[in-house]
Structure formats: structure tokens, C-alpha cells
Motif scaffolding. Structure first.
Motif, PDB file in Angstrom:
ATOM      1  N   ASP A  33       0.830  -1.201   0.000  1.00  0.00           N
ATOM      2  CA  ASP A  33       0.000   0.000   0.000  1.00  0.00           C
ATOM      3  C   ASP A  33       0.871   1.259   0.000  1.00  0.00           C
ATOM      4  N   GLN A  34       0.264   2.345  -0.431  1.00  0.00           N
ATOM      5  CA  GLN A  34       0.943   3.640  -0.488  1.00  0.00           C
ATOM      6  C   GLN A  34       1.184   4.188   0.913  1.00  0.00           C
ATOM      7  N   LEU A  35       2.007   5.213   0.974  1.00  0.00           N
ATOM      8  CA  LEU A  35       2.177   5.955   2.216  1.00  0.00           C
ATOM      9  C   LEU A  35       0.830   6.511   2.647  1.00  0.00           C
ATOM     10  N   GLU A  36       0.637   6.628   3.937  1.00  0.00           N
ATOM     11  CA  GLU A  36      -0.550   7.289   4.443  1.00  0.00           C
ATOM     12  C   GLU A  36      -0.261   8.789   4.445  1.00  0.00           C
ATOM     13  N   ALA A  37      -1.177   9.597   4.922  1.00  0.00           N
ATOM     14  CA  ALA A  37      -1.003  11.052   4.929  1.00  0.00           C
ATOM     15  C   ALA A  37       0.382  11.410   5.472  1.00  0.00           C
ATOM     16  N   VAL A  38       1.180  12.070   4.646  1.00  0.00           N
ATOM     17  CA  VAL A  38       2.565  12.383   5.016  1.00  0.00           C
ATOM     18  C   VAL A  38       2.670  13.806   5.534  1.00  0.00           C
ATOM     19  N   GLN A  39       3.118  13.926   6.766  1.00  0.00           N
ATOM     20  CA  GLN A  39       3.508  15.203   7.345  1.00  0.00           C
ATOM     21  C   GLN A  39       4.912  14.974   7.883  1.00  0.00           C
ATOM     22  N   GLU A  40       5.887  15.488   7.148  1.00  0.00           N
ATOM     23  CA  GLU A  40       7.292  15.234   7.495  1.00  0.00           C
ATOM     24  C   GLU A  40       7.619  15.755   8.891  1.00  0.00           C
ATOM     25  N   GLN A  41       8.077  14.836   9.742  1.00  0.00           N
ATOM     26  CA  GLN A  41       8.459  15.191  11.107  1.00  0.00           C
ATOM     27  C   GLN A  41       9.834  15.843  11.115  1.00  0.00           C
ATOM     28  N   PHE A  42      10.777  15.205  10.391  1.00  0.00           N
ATOM     29  CA  PHE A  42      12.115  15.761  10.230  1.00  0.00           C
ATOM     30  C   PHE A  42      12.827  15.044   9.112  1.00  0.00           C
ATOM     31  N   ARG A  43      13.939  15.644   8.654  1.00  0.00           N
ATOM     32  CA  ARG A  43      14.808  15.024   7.655  1.00  0.00           C
ATOM     33  C   ARG A  43      15.915  14.317   8.425  1.00  0.00           C
ATOM     34  N   THR A  44      16.120  13.056   8.080  1.00  0.00           N
ATOM     35  CA  THR A  44      17.048  12.200   8.813  1.00  0.00           C
ATOM     36  C   THR A  44      18.498  12.504   8.487  1.00  0.00           C
ATOM     37  N   GLY A  45      19.293  12.596   9.535  1.00  0.00           N
ATOM     38  CA  GLY A  45      20.742  12.700   9.407  1.00  0.00           C
ATOM     39  C   GLY A  45      21.344  11.340   9.686  1.00  0.00           C
ATOM     40  N   ALA A  46      21.639  11.078  10.942  1.00  0.00           N
ATOM     41  CA  ALA A  46      22.254   9.805  11.337  1.00  0.00           C
ATOM     42  C   ALA A  46      21.184   8.788  11.703  1.00  0.00           C
ATOM     43  N   MET A  47      21.522   7.516  11.466  1.00  0.00           N
ATOM     44  CA  MET A  47      20.636   6.418  11.832  1.00  0.00           C
ATOM     45  C   MET A  47      21.440   5.354  12.563  1.00  0.00           C
ATOM     46  N   GLY A  48      20.760   4.611  13.399  1.00  0.00           N
ATOM     47  CA  GLY A  48      21.365   3.484  14.090  1.00  0.00           C
ATOM     48  C   GLY A  48      20.472   2.269  13.908  1.00  0.00           C
ATOM     49  N   LEU A  49      21.072   1.093  13.957  1.00  0.00           N
ATOM     50  CA  LEU A  49      20.332  -0.148  13.775  1.00  0.00           C
ATOM     51  C   LEU A  49      20.872  -1.168  14.759  1.00  0.00           C
ATOM     52  N   GLY A  50      19.977  -1.924  15.369  1.00  0.00           N
ATOM     53  CA  GLY A  50      20.433  -2.910  16.333  1.00  0.00           C
ATOM     54  C   GLY A  50      19.433  -4.022  16.527  1.00  0.00           C
ATOM     55  N   TRP A  51      19.724  -4.875  17.505  1.00  0.00           N
ATOM     56  CA  TRP A  51      18.914  -6.037  17.826  1.00  0.00           C
ATOM     57  C   TRP A  51      18.649  -6.028  19.320  1.00  0.00           C
ATOM     58  N   ASP A  52      17.393  -6.212  19.703  1.00  0.00           N
ATOM     59  CA  ASP A  52      17.020  -6.293  21.112  1.00  0.00           C
ATOM     60  C   ASP A  52      16.621  -7.738  21.416  1.00  0.00           C
TER      61      ASP A  52
END
Length: 186
Positions: free
Chosen positions: A83-102
Motif C-alpha cells: 500500500d501507499q504511504l498514508e497522509a505524510v507530514q514530514e516530522q524531520f529530515r534524517t541525518g544519522a541512523m542506528g540499527l540494532g537487535w534487542d
């Protein structure tokens, strides 16, 4: 001011989608839990790398001897989301990202921080590594189960690949309004 954390522990939906035409698309990471929706903009390369790294984490878990978690090798059909994106209201533009496992919840964890303007820093002795602002106003924290993570990675790869076709001669993307091919010199 404390950081505003948009936290989604068991989201109903986590997808990457785009707005705009190939060549000028804006990529969004969108998360929904109930009626709460957060959309953050990020780069195509960030989306591609995120999908790759999510799959790497899941593949490593599958290969881990004595792994107590049931990790699917492919996307469970019931989790496919086209399905398509739902109503988009940009919260912020991403700079750094992190990824992990819990391992306590058996979930893949994504952290995203807004892009910061390092030049606005009044204290020249303090540097912000890779655009991470330790005093960021907000961040996105998403934890998703392994099946949803596998579906997320698959969809993200498909969205990234759905861009402009590549020129068979020069290897550069071709625009809908034309393409000037610059062949490499021999």
C-alpha cells in the motif's frame, strides 16, 4: 529541553515509500501504531543501506548456532505491504541512523536522528560526529519483530529499485524527458 522521542515498540506498520516522480522522489520512513503516524524523510542511499543491514542482522541470527529466535528466511506472505504511504507530514529530515537487535523482545531496532547544521554550533571546540546532535530536539525509535523486519527490508529494496532505468551504454540513470549518454573514452 529534553529530546522528544517518537517511540514505536510494536508498530502496526513500518514502511519506506516515496512521493514524486523517479529522479526527484522524496523517500520517507513511515511508522504507524493505531492513529499515531510519524513520517521522516531520508535519502535513497540511506533507505538502501537500511534494508541491506536489516537483512544482514536477520541472516546472522538465522546462522547463529543455538539461536532461540524463529527468523524467517523470506518475507512471510501475510506481512507483505504494497500500500501507499498514508497522509505524510514530514516530522524531520534524517541525518544519522542506528540499527540494532534487542534480544529481550526479539526485535530489530531502528533509531533515526534529525539532520543537524554543524555550522550553527557556536562553540567551535565541540564537533558533532556525523551530524548527530547530542541535544537533538527529537528522534524516532522503532522496534519491529523479525517477520515485519524481513517484510520491511524486501519492500524497501523494491522501492529503491523502482527509480529511473539505467542506460545500458553509460550506466547513468535516464530521465523521462531524455538522456544525453556520455560514453567512457577508450
Amino acid at each position: 529541553m529534553p529530546t522528544r522521542v517518537h517511540e514505536f515498540i510494536w508498530p502496526d506498520r513500518v514502511i519506506v515509500g516515496t512521493m514524486g516522480l523517479p529522479g526527484s522522489r522524496t523517500f520517507y520512513l513511515q511508522v504507524r501504531a493505531g492513529r499515531q503516524i510519524v513520517s521522516i524523510a531520508f535519502e535513497k542511499q540511506q533507505a538502501a543501506l537500511l534494508a541491506e543491514k536489516v537483512d544482514e542482522i536477520l541472516d546472522q541470527l538465522m546462522a547463529l548456532e543455538g539461536n532461540p529466535f524463529s527468523v524467517p528466511g523470506s518475507t512471510p506472505i501475510e506481512l507483505v505491504d504494497n500500500d501507499q504511504l498514508e497522509a505524510v507530514q514530514e516530522q524531520f529530515r534524517t541525518g544519522a541512523m542506528g540499527l540494532g537487535w534487542d534480544p529481550t523482545t526479539a526485535q530489530v531496532v531502528i533509531k533515526a536522528y534529525p539532520i543537524t547544521d554543524v555550522d550553527d554550533n557556536d562553540d567551535e571546540d565541540v564537533e558533532s560526529p556525523e551530524g548527530i546532535d547530542p541535544d537533538a530536539d527529537e528522534m524516532l525509535l522503532v522496534s519491529m519483530p523479525v517477520g515485519s523486519a524481513r517484510a520491511f527490508a524486501k519492500r524497501t529494496r523494491e522501492i529503491v529499485a523502482a527509480g529511473r532505468p539505467m542506460c545500458l551504454l553509460c550506466g547513468y540513470p535516464m530521465d523521462a524527458d531524455g538522456h544525453t549518454c556520455t560514453l567512457p573514452e577508450n
